[in-house]
Scaffold this active site. Structure first.
Site, short mmCIF file in Angstrom:
data_model
loop_
_atom_site.label_atom_id
_atom_site.label_comp_id
_atom_site.label_asym_id
_atom_site.label_seq_id
_atom_site.Cartn_x
_atom_site.Cartn_y
_atom_site.Cartn_z
N ALA A 10 155.84 47.04 11.93
CA ALA A 10 155.75 48.29 12.70
C ALA A 10 154.92 48.14 13.97
CB ALA A 10 155.15 49.38 11.81
N GLY A 11 154.15 47.06 14.03
CA GLY A 11 153.21 46.89 15.15
C GLY A 11 153.92 46.66 16.47
N HIS A 362 190.91 22.37 38.21
CA HIS A 362 189.99 22.78 39.28
C HIS A 362 190.21 24.22 39.72
CE1 HIS A 362 191.75 18.70 40.25
NE2 HIS A 362 192.82 19.45 40.22
#
Ligand code: UD1
Ligand code: CA
Length: 462
Positions: A10-11, A362
């Site tokens: 939760a931090g 190319h």
């Protein structure tokens, strides 16, 4: 008897200064929380993972629903408070809970199971995982009695001088009996210094009446949490080197391995060569005898045997056997390239299929296209898939030769055995066996030059 894993995520992770939550920070292109959740999915014991979220919780709901149970901690009032916010999910009172911070990516499922096994075998009520550090830094100190019973954990901020000398510290990884956790989590009081509820306080509360053991984890990389970008980078370097060493010992050749990053989930077969500055991430698979790099990124893609990819980017796509990609090609969005195909210099392929033995050597753009076998995309040919509003499909049969600078305006279908003349802009379907030319006939105005510049033509010279 159920075993739960309780993940504290939760931090905010203020020190990362990132707009994603700390536990979602990528390590080798994989979010930390993915490592954490996968660990418990692989564990023999853990039945359910409960994720405690708060800061930027939407991220977790979006990426992990169906894999975990969510609990919310709206205000971050400490690790003890976080656990309190989740205990209503611990339905089986007889079981146990493995508590772990959400910012620890490298703890393995094997060590997780070993910790749980030892907890059960020793009949502990609470097991605290610890590590021994020469420099105990900011970690909580483990205070034990002579018999090894853990008496309490003292946070660095709150520790006395003598307590700060203790080198055994708290990893924030615990196993605890559910019945006791439910009872004791409510006894934790806010810390006098910080007013936070410390989960660590549960140790002192329980140790008077119950058995609290320590499990010393020796490999400190497995307990390492990530608090800032420097730590994230250190963990990443460690993991990168570990993966590279394992691959090399398994028969993968790496040129300048310190410049090569391979994700934990990539599968690279023996006999592959990876050249410098190459990133292989997600669940990519590289089959044997392919040569990848230099300067190449391969994301979530499958590269078959004997393929060469140089200086290119391939994302969410498949490349068939013996094909040659690059230099400077970009293949993306679920493209499927057949065997023996050449996708070369400055060609982009998006959400397209190209059949075996084809060439786009190319400067071509191939988007939303289904092309058959032996198709030649000339230099500068473009499938025009977008009219400013919608995307349209181009369908090309087998054995089609598309000249240089051709525009195929989608939606359009080119049958088998067709030649498209160079410089044509094709707006209508072309039938099998035809030559399509869509350009102005050349007009030549003789001696125009001399009239225009008012010069005299010299017939003798040149
Ligand atoms: C914690 C321990 C410390 C240990 C250290 C190991 C406490 C009080 N201290 O300290 O003993 O040595 O871990 O790294 O537990 N979190 C929440 N909600 C909150 C607070 C934290 O979910 O209200 C989560 C964080 O997202 C993080 C984890 O809990 O994943 C650890 O929190 P953190 O603030 O890093 O604890 P430390 O101070 O490092
Ligand atoms: Ca921490």
């Amino acid at each position: 008897m159920k075993t739960y894993a309780l993940v504290l995520a939760a931090g905010k992770g203020t020190r990362m200064k990132s707009n994603i939550p700390k536990c979602a920070f990528p390590i080798l292109d994989k979010p930390i929380i993915e490592y954490v959740v996968e660990r418990f999915e692989k564990s023999k014991y853990v039945d359910e993972t409960i994720l405690i979220v708060g800061y930027k919780k939407e991220y977790f709901y979006e990426h992990l629903s169906n894999r975990v149970i969510f609990a919310e901690q709206i205000e971050q009032k400490g690790t003890g408070h976080a656990v309190k916010c989740a205990i209503h999910h611990l339905e089986d009172k007889e079981g146990q809970t493995f508590i772990v911070p959400g910012d620890v990516p490298l703890l393995t499922p094997e060590l997780t199971d070993e910790i749980i096994e030892k907890h059960l075998k020793e009949g502990n009520d609470l097991t605290v995982c610890t590590m021994i550090l020469d420099d105990p830094l900011q970690y909580g100190r483990i205070i034990k009695d002579s018999k090894g019973q853990v008496l309490k954990i003292v946070e660095h901020k709150n520790a006395t001088k003598k307590e700060r000398l203790v080198k055994e510290v708290n990893t924030s990884i615990y196993v605890v009996k559910n019945g006791l956790l439910l009872e004791y989590i409510n006894k934790i009081q806010p810390n006098e210094l910080t007013e936070e509820y410390y989960l660590t306080d549960i140790v002192e509360l329980m140790s008077a009446n119950y058995k609290v053991g320590a499990f010393v984890i020796e490999d400190t990389y497995q307990t390492a949490g990530i608090n800032d970008n420097k730590q994230a980078s250190a963990i990443e370097e460690y993991l990168k080197e570990k993966i590279n060493n394992k691959l090399m010992l398994n028969g993968v050749t790496m040129e300048s391995p310190q410049t090569i990053r391979v994700s934990v989930d990539a599968v690279i077969e023996p006999g592959v060569t990876i050249k410098q500055n190459t990133i292989i991430n997600g669940k990519s698979i590289i089959k044997k005898n392919s040569i990848i790099g230099p300067n190449t990124t391969i994301m979530n893609s499958k590269i078959d045997e004997e393929v060469i990819v140089e200086d290119s980017v391939i994302a969410n796509s498949t490349i068939g056997e013996k094909s040659y990609v690059g230099p400077f090609a970009h293949i993306r969005d679920l493209s499927v390239i057949g065997k023996n195909v050449r996708v070369g210099n400055f060609t982009e392929v998006k959400n397209s299929t190209i059949g075996d033995d084809s060439f786009a050597s190319h400067h071509a753009y191939i988007g939303d296209t289904k092309a058959g076998k032996r198709v030649n995309f000339g230099c500068g040919s473009v499938t025009v898939n977008f009219d400013g509003k919608e995307k349209y499909q181009t369908v090309i049969g087998n054995d089609v030769f598309i000249g240089c600078n051709v525009n195929l305006i989608a939606p359009i279908k080119i049958d088998d055995d067709v030649i498209i003349a160079a410089g044509s802009t094709i707006t209508e379907d072309v039938k099998k066996g035809s030559l399509a030319i869509a350009r102005n006939r050349q007009e030549v105005k003789e001696d125009f030059y001399y009239k225009h510049f008012n010069k005299i033509k010299n017939e003798n010279n040149k």
